[in-house]
Design a protein around this motif. Structure first.
Motif, PDB file in Angstrom:
ATOM      1  N   LYS A   1       0.946  -1.222  -0.082  1.00  0.00           N
ATOM      2  CA  LYS A   1      -0.093  -0.056   0.149  1.00  0.00           C
ATOM      3  C   LYS A   1       0.790   1.332  -0.131  1.00  0.00           C
ATOM      4  O   LYS A   1       2.128   1.160   0.568  1.00  0.00           O
ATOM      5  CB  LYS A   1      -0.980  -0.036   1.120  1.00  0.00           C
ATOM      6  CG  LYS A   1      -1.812  -0.946   1.197  1.00  0.00           C
ATOM      7  CD  LYS A   1      -2.950  -1.027   2.280  1.00  0.00           C
ATOM      8  CE  LYS A   1      -4.115  -2.025   2.232  1.00  0.00           C
ATOM      9  NZ  LYS A   1      -4.680  -1.804   3.617  1.00  0.00           N
ATOM     10  N   ARG A   2       0.471   2.275  -0.690  1.00  0.00           N
ATOM     11  CA  ARG A   2       1.108   3.520  -0.983  1.00  0.00           C
ATOM     12  C   ARG A   2       0.310   4.402   0.005  1.00  0.00           C
ATOM     13  O   ARG A   2      -0.886   4.589   0.020  1.00  0.00           O
ATOM     14  CB  ARG A   2       1.371   4.112  -2.135  1.00  0.00           C
ATOM     15  CG  ARG A   2       2.105   3.060  -3.166  1.00  0.00           C
ATOM     16  CD  ARG A   2       2.770   3.574  -4.216  1.00  0.00           C
ATOM     17  NE  ARG A   2       1.658   4.373  -5.080  1.00  0.00           N
ATOM     18  CZ  ARG A   2       1.437   5.296  -6.018  1.00  0.00           C
ATOM     19  NH1 ARG A   2       2.875   5.636  -6.441  1.00  0.00           N
ATOM     20  NH2 ARG A   2       0.718   5.699  -6.451  1.00  0.00           N
ATOM     21  N   PHE A   3       0.831   5.491   0.462  1.00  0.00           N
ATOM     22  CA  PHE A   3       0.453   6.493   1.206  1.00  0.00           C
ATOM     23  C   PHE A   3       0.928   7.955   0.933  1.00  0.00           C
ATOM     24  O   PHE A   3       2.162   8.142   0.589  1.00  0.00           O
ATOM     25  CB  PHE A   3       0.539   6.466   2.913  1.00  0.00           C
ATOM     26  CG  PHE A   3      -0.295   5.124   3.166  1.00  0.00           C
ATOM     27  CD1 PHE A   3      -1.356   5.202   3.529  1.00  0.00           C
ATOM     28  CD2 PHE A   3       0.626   3.798   3.449  1.00  0.00           C
ATOM     29  CE1 PHE A   3      -2.040   4.112   4.118  1.00  0.00           C
ATOM     30  CE2 PHE A   3      -0.212   2.864   3.923  1.00  0.00           C
ATOM     31  CZ  PHE A   3      -1.364   2.766   4.326  1.00  0.00           C
ATOM     32  N   CYS A   4       0.084   8.942   1.048  1.00  0.00           N
ATOM     33  CA  CYS A   4       0.424  10.282   0.766  1.00  0.00           C
ATOM     34  C   CYS A   4       1.543  10.974   1.506  1.00  0.00           C
ATOM     35  O   CYS A   4       1.257  10.879   2.654  1.00  0.00           O
ATOM     36  CB  CYS A   4      -0.855  11.046   0.501  1.00  0.00           C
ATOM     37  SG  CYS A   4      -0.200  12.953   0.109  1.00  0.00           S
ATOM     38  N   PRO A   5       2.510  11.426   1.232  1.00  0.00           N
ATOM     39  CA  PRO A   5       3.556  12.145   1.980  1.00  0.00           C
ATOM     40  C   PRO A   5       3.044  13.496   2.900  1.00  0.00           C
ATOM     41  O   PRO A   5       3.373  13.568   3.916  1.00  0.00           O
ATOM     42  CB  PRO A   5       4.914  12.187   1.278  1.00  0.00           C
ATOM     43  CG  PRO A   5       4.183  12.231  -0.185  1.00  0.00           C
ATOM     44  CD  PRO A   5       3.002  11.433  -0.065  1.00  0.00           C
ATOM     45  N   ASN A   6       2.043  14.070   2.129  1.00  0.00           N
ATOM     46  CA  ASN A   6       1.504  15.262   2.561  1.00  0.00           C
ATOM     47  C   ASN A   6       0.368  14.986   3.678  1.00  0.00           C
ATOM     48  O   ASN A   6       0.430  15.638   4.628  1.00  0.00           O
ATOM     49  CB  ASN A   6       1.020  16.087   1.454  1.00  0.00           C
ATOM     50  CG  ASN A   6       0.679  17.373   1.811  1.00  0.00           C
ATOM     51  OD1 ASN A   6       1.301  18.170   2.679  1.00  0.00           O
ATOM     52  ND2 ASN A   6      -0.632  17.974   1.444  1.00  0.00           N
ATOM     53  N   CYS A   7      -0.421  14.224   3.247  1.00  0.00           N
ATOM     54  CA  CYS A   7      -1.844  14.164   4.247  1.00  0.00           C
ATOM     55  C   CYS A   7      -1.901  12.614   4.900  1.00  0.00           C
ATOM     56  O   CYS A   7      -2.732  12.542   5.830  1.00  0.00           O
ATOM     57  CB  CYS A   7      -3.148  14.447   3.647  1.00  0.00           C
ATOM     58  SG  CYS A   7      -3.692  13.397   2.168  1.00  0.00           S
ATOM     59  N   GLY A   8      -1.166  11.615   4.438  1.00  0.00           N
ATOM     60  CA  GLY A   8      -1.225  10.229   4.949  1.00  0.00           C
ATOM     61  C   GLY A   8      -2.352   9.546   4.455  1.00  0.00           C
ATOM     62  O   GLY A   8      -2.553   8.568   4.741  1.00  0.00           O
ATOM     63  N   ALA A   9      -3.079   9.921   3.557  1.00  0.00           N
ATOM     64  CA  ALA A   9      -4.267   9.166   2.844  1.00  0.00           C
ATOM     65  C   ALA A   9      -3.659   8.054   1.945  1.00  0.00           C
ATOM     66  O   ALA A   9      -2.741   8.313   1.503  1.00  0.00           O
ATOM     67  CB  ALA A   9      -5.070  10.075   2.339  1.00  0.00           C
ATOM     68  N   GLU A  10      -4.189   6.971   1.784  1.00  0.00           N
ATOM     69  CA  GLU A  10      -3.970   5.647   0.999  1.00  0.00           C
ATOM     70  C   GLU A  10      -4.152   6.142  -0.425  1.00  0.00           C
ATOM     71  O   GLU A  10      -5.104   6.817  -0.674  1.00  0.00           O
ATOM     72  CB  GLU A  10      -4.648   4.603   1.275  1.00  0.00           C
ATOM     73  CG  GLU A  10      -4.400   3.324   0.637  1.00  0.00           C
ATOM     74  CD  GLU A  10      -4.962   2.175   1.149  1.00  0.00           C
ATOM     75  OE1 GLU A  10      -4.926   1.069   0.357  1.00  0.00           O
ATOM     76  OE2 GLU A  10      -5.666   2.198   2.308  1.00  0.00           O
ATOM     77  N   VAL A  11      -3.203   5.879  -1.374  1.00  0.00           N
ATOM     78  CA  VAL A  11      -3.283   6.249  -2.764  1.00  0.00           C
ATOM     79  C   VAL A  11      -3.410   4.811  -3.216  1.00  0.00           C
ATOM     80  O   VAL A  11      -2.735   3.940  -3.268  1.00  0.00           O
ATOM     81  CB  VAL A  11      -2.001   6.931  -3.197  1.00  0.00           C
ATOM     82  CG1 VAL A  11      -1.782   7.306  -4.463  1.00  0.00           C
ATOM     83  CG2 VAL A  11      -1.684   8.076  -2.306  1.00  0.00           C
ATOM     84  N   ALA A  12      -4.310   5.078  -4.220  1.00  0.00           N
ATOM     85  CA  ALA A  12      -4.567   3.438  -4.851  1.00  0.00           C
ATOM     86  C   ALA A  12      -3.371   3.189  -5.985  1.00  0.00           C
ATOM     87  O   ALA A  12      -2.642   4.241  -6.493  1.00  0.00           O
ATOM     88  CB  ALA A  12      -5.759   3.612  -5.649  1.00  0.00           C
ATOM     89  N   ALA A  13      -3.309   1.945  -6.262  1.00  0.00           N
ATOM     90  CA  ALA A  13      -2.312   1.549  -7.177  1.00  0.00           C
ATOM     91  C   ALA A  13      -2.353   2.231  -8.711  1.00  0.00           C
ATOM     92  O   ALA A  13      -3.472   2.181  -9.116  1.00  0.00           O
ATOM     93  CB  ALA A  13      -2.332  -0.064  -7.302  1.00  0.00           C
TER      94      ALA A  13
END
Length: 90
Positions: free
Chosen positions: A65-77
C-alpha cells in the motif's frame, strides 16, 4: 513353580498419526505437478515436460500500500496524485 506371564497387566499403546518423512518434498511435487497428467516439473517451467500443457505462473504477492507523504491518505495503485489533497505522489 511361578508362571512367567501370569497376570501381567496389558499396556495400551497410543498411536499417533505419523507424517511422511518426505512431507516437504511431496508438497513441493504437488505444487510443481502438471494439472493435466501429474508429471513433476521443475520450478520455473512454463510447459509440462510430459504432455506440453501450459503451467500456471506462480502467484505474486499483492502490491504494498502507498500513502500520501503530505496528508497520509492511502493512494490507490497506479494513481500519480493523492485523491484527498492533490499532492503528486509519483
Amino acid at each position: 513353580m511361578p508362571q512367567k506371564n501370569a497376570c501381567r497387566p496389558r499396556t495400551t499403546k497410543r498411536y499417533s498419526a505419523k507424517k511422511p518423512k518426505n512431507a516437504r518434498r511431496e508438497t513441493e511435487e504437488m505444487a510443481h505437478s502438471c494439472p493435466n497428467c501429474g508429471t513433476y516439473n521443475s520450478e520455473g517451467t512454463n510447459f509440462c515436460q510430459g504432455c506440453g500443457t501450459r503451467l500456471a505462473p506462480p502467484a505474486q504477492a499483492p502490491a504494498a500500500k502507498r500513502f500520501c507523504p503530505n496528508c497520509g491518505a492511502e493512494v490507490a495503485a497506479g494513481y500519480r496524485f493523492c485523491s484527498s489533497c492533490g499532492t503528486n505522489v509519483g
